[in-house]
Design a protein around this motif. Structure first.
Motif, PDB file in Angstrom:
ATOM      1  N   LYS A  56       1.524  10.063   7.019  1.00  0.00           N
ATOM      2  CA  LYS A  56       0.237   9.369   7.197  1.00  0.00           C
ATOM      3  C   LYS A  56       0.143   8.255   6.168  1.00  0.00           C
ATOM      4  O   LYS A  56       0.518   8.430   5.008  1.00  0.00           O
ATOM      5  N   PHE A  57      -0.345   7.086   6.613  1.00  0.00           N
ATOM      6  CA  PHE A  57      -0.527   5.944   5.729  1.00  0.00           C
ATOM      7  C   PHE A  57      -1.928   5.386   5.933  1.00  0.00           C
ATOM      8  O   PHE A  57      -2.426   5.330   7.054  1.00  0.00           O
ATOM      9  N   SER A  58      -2.558   4.953   4.842  1.00  0.00           N
ATOM     10  CA  SER A  58      -3.923   4.454   4.950  1.00  0.00           C
ATOM     11  C   SER A  58      -4.238   3.556   3.761  1.00  0.00           C
ATOM     12  O   SER A  58      -3.344   3.075   3.066  1.00  0.00           O
ATOM     13  N   PHE A  59      -5.512   3.365   3.528  1.00  0.00           N
ATOM     14  CA  PHE A  59      -6.003   2.625   2.362  1.00  0.00           C
ATOM     15  C   PHE A  59      -7.383   3.180   2.049  1.00  0.00           C
ATOM     16  O   PHE A  59      -7.925   3.993   2.810  1.00  0.00           O
ATOM     17  N   ALA A  60      -7.944   2.768   0.933  1.00  0.00           N
ATOM     18  CA  ALA A  60      -9.227   3.325   0.508  1.00  0.00           C
ATOM     19  C   ALA A  60     -10.371   2.347   0.755  1.00  0.00           C
ATOM     20  O   ALA A  60     -10.218   1.136   0.583  1.00  0.00           O
ATOM     21  N   ASP A  97      -1.302  -3.096   7.830  1.00  0.00           N
ATOM     22  CA  ASP A  97      -0.915  -4.401   7.310  1.00  0.00           C
ATOM     23  C   ASP A  97      -2.162  -5.087   6.754  1.00  0.00           C
ATOM     24  O   ASP A  97      -2.898  -5.764   7.472  1.00  0.00           O
ATOM     25  N   LEU A  98      -2.414  -4.871   5.470  1.00  0.00           N
ATOM     26  CA  LEU A  98      -3.639  -5.386   4.850  1.00  0.00           C
ATOM     27  C   LEU A  98      -3.326  -6.150   3.567  1.00  0.00           C
ATOM     28  O   LEU A  98      -2.339  -5.879   2.888  1.00  0.00           O
ATOM     29  N   LYS A  99      -4.216  -7.084   3.237  1.00  0.00           N
ATOM     30  CA  LYS A  99      -4.164  -7.765   1.943  1.00  0.00           C
ATOM     31  C   LYS A  99      -5.382  -7.313   1.134  1.00  0.00           C
ATOM     32  O   LYS A  99      -6.491  -7.301   1.641  1.00  0.00           O
ATOM     33  N   TYR A 100      -5.149  -6.968  -0.120  1.00  0.00           N
ATOM     34  CA  TYR A 100      -6.236  -6.455  -0.948  1.00  0.00           C
ATOM     35  C   TYR A 100      -6.721  -7.524  -1.915  1.00  0.00           C
ATOM     36  O   TYR A 100      -5.985  -8.382  -2.327  1.00  0.00           O
TER      37      TYR A 100
END
Length: 284
Positions: A132-136, A281-284
């Motif tokens: 599982k992969f995600s972000f906060a 695929d995100l830029k933080y």
């Protein structure tokens, strides 16, 4: 004649001593073999694997409201894995802060509870292949965003969570005041933000997205401008550092489930059609 008799006697004594030494050595060898029983050996012998999970973390690990059956993304991944390994599963429900202690003590073999794979944890534990992969993201009050416009405004805000999670680590980084919970339900977390008892919950995006959908009447929302890179390697099962054989069997089975699409299917069932096995695929 006497010398010959004495010589034979000495030879016999030496033979007896040598035999006793060999027997003792064999005994030590057998004892050593018994001590070397691995975690995987014991699991195979017992025919079951003991797994720690929260039972309160929707949709990863929770109880169905009508049947009270333990289910969720993590739970069903573990069940399918154990089935393929020819094992039964014994779930032990506990708060996350107790899971790592229980692994080290041998109370459980594995923990599965949306646990991020981090460098710090890898120094002390082994992880499975990530699945599982995600972000906060951050849940705040809907009407005023809990007074938070940017990450700088998190300082001094009351952040809810469990003390040892990667998400609370993010909150500490930005100066939030910790409000620790012990295996609380999603509803308790969310109601406390809504009522003002706490201000912010930093957690997994997919979990927060579904939590909002489950409680649409609460005064909460996902902050539109806050996204956090957890700097982890995904989510996996965690186990004792030296359980290399167990880790090998788990990894092989998890990889099979990823390759044949089983985990994607389970993901879509619990994450409203989302495939969490893919990296966002995100830029933080």
């Amino acid at each position: 004649m006497r010398k010959s008799h004495r010589f034979k006697h000495i030879i016999m004594v030496l033979l007896v001593m040598a035999l006793a030494f060999v027997t003792a050595a064999c005994g030590d060898s057998d004892s050593s073999k018994e001590k070397k029983e691995t975690a995987w050996d014991k699991i195979k012998k017992d025919g079951k694997i003991t797994v720690a999970t929260a039972g309160t973390l929707y949709p990863a690990s929770f109880h169905e409201s009508k049947t009270d059956k333990l289910t969720g993304f993590e739970v069903e991944v573990v069940r399918e894995m154990a089935k393929r390994m020819g094992l039964k599963v014994d779930f032990v429900e506990m708060a996350f802060d107790g899971m790592l202690t229980s692994i080290n003590s041998g109370k459980v073999d594995v923990a599965a509870n949306d646990i991020a794979i981090t460098d710090e944890r890898k120094e002390k534990f082994s992880f499975s292949t990530p699945y599982k992969f995600s972000f906060a993201t951050a849940i705040v009050r809907k009407d005023d965003l809990s007074g938070i416009k940017t990450v700088k405004d998190i300082k001094g805000k009351k952040a809810a969570g469990e003390a040892t999670t990667t998400y609370m680590k993010i909150a500490r980084k930005y100066g939030a005041d910790e409000v620790p919970y012990d295996n609380a339900t999603n509803e308790q977390y969310l109601r406390d933000v809504s009522s003002g008892r706490t201000d912010i919950i930093i957690n997994d995006y997919y979990l927060q997205k579904l939590a909002l959908a489950a409680f649409p009447k609460l005064n909460i929302t996902i902050h539109p401008d806050l996204k956090f890179n957890t700097r982890d390697e995904g989510v996996g099962m965690i186990m004792k550092k030296d359980n290399t054989e167990l880790n090998k069997h788990i990894n092989r089975t998890i990889q099979e489930m990823l390759d044949d699409g089983t985990i994607t299917k389970i993901s879509k069932q619990f994450f409203d059609g989302d495939d969490v096995t893919k990296k966002p695929d995100l830029k933080y």
